[in-house]
Design an enzyme around this catalytic site. Sequence first.
Site, mmCIF file in Angstrom:
data_model
loop_
_atom_site.group_PDB
_atom_site.id
_atom_site.type_symbol
_atom_site.label_atom_id
_atom_site.label_comp_id
_atom_site.label_asym_id
_atom_site.label_seq_id
_atom_site.Cartn_x
_atom_site.Cartn_y
_atom_site.Cartn_z
ATOM 1 N N THR A 164 7.506 0.954 -7.417
ATOM 2 C CA THR A 164 8.988 1.168 -7.423
ATOM 3 C C THR A 164 9.568 1.644 -8.919
ATOM 4 O O THR A 164 9.019 1.399 -9.875
ATOM 5 C CB THR A 164 9.612 -0.300 -7.182
ATOM 6 N N ARG A 192 10.767 -4.575 7.772
ATOM 7 C CA ARG A 192 10.726 -5.451 6.454
ATOM 8 C C ARG A 192 11.451 -4.938 5.584
ATOM 9 O O ARG A 192 11.950 -3.794 5.249
ATOM 10 C CB ARG A 192 9.324 -5.343 6.000
ATOM 11 N N SER A 194 12.940 -4.837 1.733
ATOM 12 C CA SER A 194 12.415 -4.919 0.219
ATOM 13 C C SER A 194 13.638 -5.694 -0.531
ATOM 14 O O SER A 194 14.603 -5.722 -0.283
ATOM 15 C CB SER A 194 12.405 -3.642 -0.294
ATOM 16 N N ASP A 195 13.195 -6.180 -1.599
ATOM 17 C CA ASP A 195 14.098 -6.610 -2.711
ATOM 18 C C ASP A 195 15.062 -5.640 -3.350
ATOM 19 O O ASP A 195 16.061 -6.000 -4.022
ATOM 20 C CB ASP A 195 13.342 -7.551 -4.010
ATOM 21 N N THR A 213 10.581 -4.901 -10.222
ATOM 22 C CA THR A 213 9.505 -4.589 -9.437
ATOM 23 C C THR A 213 8.684 -5.644 -9.005
ATOM 24 O O THR A 213 8.662 -6.717 -9.899
ATOM 25 C CB THR A 213 8.950 -3.276 -10.193
ATOM 26 N N GLY A 214 7.795 -5.364 -8.176
ATOM 27 C CA GLY A 214 6.864 -6.305 -7.780
ATOM 28 C C GLY A 214 6.793 -6.660 -6.279
ATOM 29 O O GLY A 214 7.244 -5.772 -5.610
ATOM 30 N N VAL A 215 6.176 -7.961 -5.940
ATOM 31 C CA VAL A 215 6.217 -8.427 -4.648
ATOM 32 C C VAL A 215 7.947 -8.601 -4.114
ATOM 33 O O VAL A 215 8.178 -9.765 -4.746
ATOM 34 C CB VAL A 215 5.302 -9.303 -4.052
ATOM 35 N N GLY A 216 8.185 -7.997 -3.431
ATOM 36 C CA GLY A 216 9.766 -8.157 -2.883
ATOM 37 C C GLY A 216 10.092 -9.645 -2.380
ATOM 38 O O GLY A 216 11.121 -10.162 -2.761
HETATM 39 N N1 ASP Z 1 9.585 -4.700 -4.921
HETATM 40 C C1 ASP Z 1 9.071 -3.520 -4.073
HETATM 41 C C2 ASP Z 1 9.096 -4.116 -2.738
HETATM 42 O O1 ASP Z 1 8.603 -5.364 -2.599
HETATM 43 C C3 ASP Z 1 7.773 -3.092 -4.248
HETATM 44 C C4 ASP Z 1 7.512 -2.683 -5.583
HETATM 45 O O2 ASP Z 1 8.153 -3.228 -6.568
HETATM 46 O O3 ASP Z 1 6.602 -1.728 -5.996
HETATM 47 O O4 ASP Z 1 9.606 -3.389 -1.700
#
Ligand code: ASP
Length: 290
Positions: A164, A192, A194-195, A213-216
Amino acid sequence: MKLIIHGGFFSEADQSNETKIAKQTALKEISLKGFQKLKNGAAAVEVVVFCVELLENDSLFNAGYGSQIQSDGKVRMSASLMDGETEKFSGVINIQDIEHPISIAQVLQKEDDRVLGGEGANLYANEKTDLGKFFDPRTDYRIADYEHKKEDLLAKNHQAGKGTVGCVALDIEGKLAAATSTGGKGFELVGRISDSATVAGNYANEHCAVSCTGVGEDIVSNATAAKIVTRVSDGFSLEKAFEKTFLELKKYDGFAGAIAIDASGNIFHHDSHPTMVWASADEGGISCFN
Ligand code: ASP
C-alpha cells in the site's frame, strides 16, 4: 514544510536486493518531487494526492497500476484523502478498472457524500469526472502471483500483500493532509473492505496527519491512524502517541506501519513488523529506509 511517503511493507514475495534498491530510488524521487511542490507553495492536500498518484503509477507498489488481485481474479482498489484543515475525509472503496483511485477521492472532497463504494464509486468516476476511463491495473507479475496462489492449496496461508502507498505533508502555511491508496491484501474475499479508505488507515486534523499500511483488519481493530491523531491533539508527543498505539496492537500481534507529521513539523514512522518502506523530505534533505 515536510513530507513523508510510504510504499507499504518490504515483505511481499519479491524481496530481492534489486527490488529494494528500486523501491528506495522510487520513494526518494517521489518524495523529492512532492517536496519541490511544497516549496513552490502548493497546499498539503494537493501534494499528498500528487505523490500518491505517482506511487499509483509505479508497479513496484500495491496501489493503482500493480495492485494485488483478489480471490475472484479481479482488482478492487481503495483510496482516501483527508484534509487536516477542513477535517473532510473522502474516499473510494473497491473501485475497479481505473488508473487513479486517489484522484477520485480528491474530486469527492467537494461532495456531501464523500465515501463511495463498489459500483457507485465507478459510476461516479464515469459520470461525474473524466477520470473513469477503463484502465487495467494488473501487471504480469501480479497475474503470475495470482495464478500461483490459485494453484497453491495453501492459498489461505499466503502472505498478504503489503505494498500500500501513502503520503502525509505539512505545507508552507502549516496545514496538514494525508492520503492513502491500496490494492488490498491480495486474494481476499470479494467484498472485503480495506482500512485504507477508513479513518483507521488515513486520518488528519490541524495537529497531526497519519497514513497506515499493514493488515487492514489489525489496523481497523486498533483504529490506528485516528488514535494517533487524537492522542497528538490531546497533547501527546508524536513519539508517545505512536508508542501507546503500537503497544495496543501487540495484544493480537497486529501487523501495521504508519507515517506521521505533526503541526510543529516533527516527522515519525514506525512498524510493528519488518519493514515498512518510506522516504521523507524537508529542508535538510531526503531520508529513506535502508
Ligand atoms: N492495509 C492494506 C489492506 O489491508 C494492505 C496494505 O497495507 O498493503 O487492505
